[in-house]
Design a protein around this motif. Sequence first.
Motif, PDB file in Angstrom:
ATOM      1  N   ARG A  15       0.856  -1.189   0.000  1.00  0.00           N
ATOM      2  CA  ARG A  15       0.000   0.000   0.000  1.00  0.00           C
ATOM      3  C   ARG A  15       0.892   1.240   0.000  1.00  0.00           C
ATOM      4  NH1 ARG A  15      -4.153  -2.506   4.574  1.00  0.00           N
ATOM      5  NH2 ARG A  15      -5.205  -3.946   3.136  1.00  0.00           N
ATOM      6  N   SER A  16       1.186   1.730  -1.175  1.00  0.00           N
ATOM      7  CA  SER A  16       2.169   2.800  -1.309  1.00  0.00           C
ATOM      8  C   SER A  16       1.557   4.187  -1.336  1.00  0.00           C
ATOM      9  CB  SER A  16       2.984   2.600  -2.598  1.00  0.00           C
ATOM     10  OG  SER A  16       2.147   2.689  -3.739  1.00  0.00           O
ATOM     11  N   ASP A  17       0.240   4.294  -1.550  1.00  0.00           N
ATOM     12  CA  ASP A  17      -0.333   5.632  -1.693  1.00  0.00           C
ATOM     13  C   ASP A  17      -1.531   5.876  -0.783  1.00  0.00           C
ATOM     14  OD1 ASP A  17      -2.042   3.959  -3.071  1.00  0.00           O
ATOM     15  OD2 ASP A  17      -1.791   4.946  -5.021  1.00  0.00           O
ATOM     16  N   TYR A  18      -1.635   5.107   0.309  1.00  0.00           N
ATOM     17  CA  TYR A  18      -2.550   5.448   1.391  1.00  0.00           C
ATOM     18  C   TYR A  18      -2.035   4.805   2.673  1.00  0.00           C
ATOM     19  CZ  TYR A  18      -4.775   0.851   0.518  1.00  0.00           C
ATOM     20  OH  TYR A  18      -5.032  -0.492   0.338  1.00  0.00           O
ATOM     21  N   LEU A  76     -12.247   6.521 -11.636  1.00  0.00           N
ATOM     22  CA  LEU A  76     -13.022   6.101 -10.469  1.00  0.00           C
ATOM     23  C   LEU A  76     -12.688   7.000  -9.283  1.00  0.00           C
ATOM     24  CD1 LEU A  76     -12.631   2.201 -10.647  1.00  0.00           C
ATOM     25  CD2 LEU A  76     -14.677   3.525 -11.222  1.00  0.00           C
ATOM     26  N   GLY A  77     -13.708   7.347  -8.493  1.00  0.00           N
ATOM     27  CA  GLY A  77     -13.492   8.161  -7.309  1.00  0.00           C
ATOM     28  C   GLY A  77     -12.851   7.353  -6.199  1.00  0.00           C
ATOM     29  N   SER A  78     -11.993   7.995  -5.401  1.00  0.00           N
ATOM     30  CA  SER A  78     -11.282   7.299  -4.332  1.00  0.00           C
ATOM     31  C   SER A  78     -12.179   7.115  -3.114  1.00  0.00           C
ATOM     32  CB  SER A  78     -10.035   8.078  -3.920  1.00  0.00           C
ATOM     33  OG  SER A  78      -9.472   7.513  -2.741  1.00  0.00           O
ATOM     34  N   PRO A  79     -12.264   5.899  -2.577  1.00  0.00           N
ATOM     35  CA  PRO A  79     -13.048   5.646  -1.365  1.00  0.00           C
ATOM     36  C   PRO A  79     -12.470   6.313  -0.123  1.00  0.00           C
ATOM     37  CG  PRO A  79     -12.640   3.607  -2.576  1.00  0.00           C
ATOM     38  CD  PRO A  79     -11.747   4.651  -3.158  1.00  0.00           C
ATOM     39  N   PHE A  80     -11.292   6.891  -0.229  1.00  0.00           N
ATOM     40  CA  PHE A  80     -10.715   7.594   0.912  1.00  0.00           C
ATOM     41  C   PHE A  80     -11.236   9.033   1.002  1.00  0.00           C
ATOM     42  CE2 PHE A  80      -7.468   4.364  -0.263  1.00  0.00           C
ATOM     43  CZ  PHE A  80      -7.712   3.526   0.812  1.00  0.00           C
ATOM     44  N   GLU A  81     -12.117   9.401   0.078  1.00  0.00           N
ATOM     45  CA  GLU A  81     -12.785  10.698   0.130  1.00  0.00           C
ATOM     46  C   GLU A  81     -14.198  10.482   0.657  1.00  0.00           C
ATOM     47  OE1 GLU A  81     -12.577  12.884  -3.540  1.00  0.00           O
ATOM     48  OE2 GLU A  81     -10.541  12.160  -3.972  1.00  0.00           O
ATOM     49  N   GLU A  82     -14.554  11.191   1.715  1.00  0.00           N
ATOM     50  CA  GLU A  82     -15.855  10.987   2.359  1.00  0.00           C
ATOM     51  C   GLU A  82     -17.007  11.198   1.383  1.00  0.00           C
ATOM     52  OE1 GLU A  82     -18.111  13.699   5.331  1.00  0.00           O
ATOM     53  OE2 GLU A  82     -16.890  12.370   6.589  1.00  0.00           O
ATOM     54  N   VAL A 140      -7.344   4.740   6.045  1.00  0.00           N
ATOM     55  CA  VAL A 140      -8.302   3.651   6.261  1.00  0.00           C
ATOM     56  C   VAL A 140      -9.178   3.950   7.474  1.00  0.00           C
ATOM     57  CG1 VAL A 140      -8.530   1.198   6.825  1.00  0.00           C
ATOM     58  CG2 VAL A 140      -6.854   1.944   5.128  1.00  0.00           C
ATOM     59  N   GLU A 141      -8.591   4.558   8.503  1.00  0.00           N
ATOM     60  CA  GLU A 141      -9.381   4.937   9.677  1.00  0.00           C
ATOM     61  C   GLU A 141     -10.459   5.947   9.291  1.00  0.00           C
ATOM     62  OE1 GLU A 141      -8.716   6.588  14.265  1.00  0.00           O
ATOM     63  OE2 GLU A 141      -7.057   6.611  12.821  1.00  0.00           O
ATOM     64  N   ARG A 142     -10.118   6.898   8.431  1.00  0.00           N
ATOM     65  CA  ARG A 142     -11.111   7.874   7.971  1.00  0.00           C
ATOM     66  C   ARG A 142     -12.209   7.192   7.159  1.00  0.00           C
ATOM     67  NH1 ARG A 142      -6.531  11.260   7.677  1.00  0.00           N
ATOM     68  NH2 ARG A 142      -6.083  10.663   5.530  1.00  0.00           N
ATOM     69  N   ALA A 172     -12.750  -1.844  -2.447  1.00  0.00           N
ATOM     70  CA  ALA A 172     -13.135  -2.239  -3.802  1.00  0.00           C
ATOM     71  C   ALA A 172     -14.636  -2.142  -4.020  1.00  0.00           C
ATOM     72  CB  ALA A 172     -12.656  -3.662  -4.073  1.00  0.00           C
ATOM     73  N   GLN A 173     -15.415  -2.399  -2.966  1.00  0.00           N
ATOM     74  CA  GLN A 173     -16.872  -2.358  -3.130  1.00  0.00           C
ATOM     75  C   GLN A 173     -17.338  -0.981  -3.580  1.00  0.00           C
ATOM     76  OE1 GLN A 173     -19.328  -4.382  -3.815  1.00  0.00           O
ATOM     77  NE2 GLN A 173     -19.712  -5.282  -1.801  1.00  0.00           N
ATOM     78  N   PHE A 174     -16.746   0.067  -3.002  1.00  0.00           N
ATOM     79  CA  PHE A 174     -17.134   1.418  -3.419  1.00  0.00           C
ATOM     80  C   PHE A 174     -16.776   1.671  -4.883  1.00  0.00           C
ATOM     81  CE2 PHE A 174     -17.050   2.101   1.220  1.00  0.00           C
ATOM     82  CZ  PHE A 174     -18.303   2.693   1.373  1.00  0.00           C
ATOM     83  N   CYS A 175     -15.680   1.080  -5.339  1.00  0.00           N
ATOM     84  CA  CYS A 175     -15.284   1.232  -6.747  1.00  0.00           C
ATOM     85  C   CYS A 175     -16.180   0.387  -7.662  1.00  0.00           C
ATOM     86  CB  CYS A 175     -13.823   0.836  -6.922  1.00  0.00           C
ATOM     87  SG  CYS A 175     -12.677   1.851  -5.956  1.00  0.00           S
TER      88      CYS A 175
END
Length: 567
Positions: free
Chosen positions: A225-228, A536-542, A233-235, A493-496
């Motif tokens: 996991r190089s870019d998060y 695809l939008g990033s799931p790390f964005e609320e 993940v906590e967010r 992945a589910q959000f994607c």
Amino acid sequence: MKFSQFPYVRPNVETLRNQFEQSLTSLKEAENVPGAIEAIKEINSLRNSFHTAMSIAYIRYCMNTRDEFYAQERSFYDSVLPHVEALQVRFYEALLGSRFKEDLVKVFGEQLFRIAEMTLKTFKPEILQDLEQENKLSTSYASLVSSAQIDFDGRKLTLSQLRAYELSPDRNTRKRASEARYQFFAQHQKELDELYDQLVKVRHEIARKLGFRSFVPVAYLRMKRSDYTPQDVERLRKAVQTKVVPLIQKLREKQRTMLAVDRLKYYDRPILLKEGNPRPNGDRKELVEAARTMYEQMSNETGEFFNFMLENELMDLDSREGKYPGGFCDFIPDHRSPFIFANFNGTSHDVEVLTHEAGHAFQVYRSRNFEVPEYYWPTAEACEIHSMGMEFLAWPWLELFYRDESERAKLVHAWSALNFIAYGVSIDEFQHVVYERPELSAEERRKIWRQIERKYMPEIDYDGNAYLENGGFWQQQMHVYESPFYYIDYVIAQFCAIQFLQKSLEDRNKALQSYIKLCDLGGSLSFQSLLKTVGLGSPFEERVVESTAMWLYEFVEGQINRLNSSS
């Protein structure tokens, strides 16, 4: 060549080591870029040969865990794999230290070098015995759950076979089947507790020897996991708690009403429709033939892939005694062949697992000609976009599997996808707590699991089942034992995948081409770079979590309303 004809010979590790050393010397002493490239290709060939043998042995072991020969081979790889990984670490050191590094980056891509840098942080010779121990403990878990023989209604069933009864429209049957499942886990609770305790402690010891305070950063490095980060993940978990869990609670109330029960019990949770969730029509042979039709109609690319799988007998789908539970996709490098492994049980699971694993297999089939083995697969959360995305892309062809129940099948699939998210983040948070506090006792871990369950799944009612009330539910999740910190990848992945569903309902062909493009990239880019490349939008964005979950919630609600108005 059919899978049954794939030759298997146990690798001679000493020979492999000598050949590897020669190629490493060639890489280090290369006088020009072509010489360095040739040495890297030699090393890649050696790595592929070893992993070919290991994959064949692993698959055949999983097909029959009672096969003494392949059980011994599995034990062999548990012991030698850390030593082969040590050789790979030396390759990465030579790669990063090459005086031709800038030229090699242009040839092989930056992602290989990112992977090399992360891997070097996860290995020292001092941890070799710990790695062997970790592998053996993971295999012990696999052997235990594979051994399950559940007495139910006069039959002896595997855990996979029992699942069909847990999805029965008859509430009493669901209850009895669920109780039978957890009776097995309760009987083995002490063994499962001890196994997990040893795994947590050996992983903590690995982290300590590597210079880390806990195993958590080691796990993230292992997962490449190089870019998060854990904070990202906590967010994500927080966004699920505040934006998704309330939507799930509303759907649980609709579920209770549809099932006409006073209160949902744990054995009701997988069932949405009072008459039972739709089941596919046909046996394994008929479902596979339906899948062939679907993939041939979906695109030339998917048709070519699925016929390759069929012609070479690269699937094992039947559930039987001694077979490893669950499903997976593996890749056999020297044969350029994916392999799909599953346990059919006569429920919608059969269609979902077939399309899910076919998504993995299609991706690696499209990526199989990369020269860099690291690019056959991307990181795990991207891999799960391929699998979950394929489940949704199959929707236009669900009539082939469900006939006039296809709309109900879409409803149950979408509803299940949203429900899963709460469970997925629960497993992830549990692992973060456990590995930050490796001194916890088994009882303390189970209490923490119950606290986390109440946070994300407050509606759970275990109906007095002592094993589950005391926090044992997570012990059936093999990822917790075998692949620590993997499980959040399904949530990400589910959000994607839901975004692919949105796109496919707007423009099916455009969505499919975007999906194929994602597969073709394999592991050549980091996760968030892959998302950007295909839009695809990033799931790390609320906002992505909120909008994606709301869209799916409204889809499910609309389907329920249409179903109620037509009945």
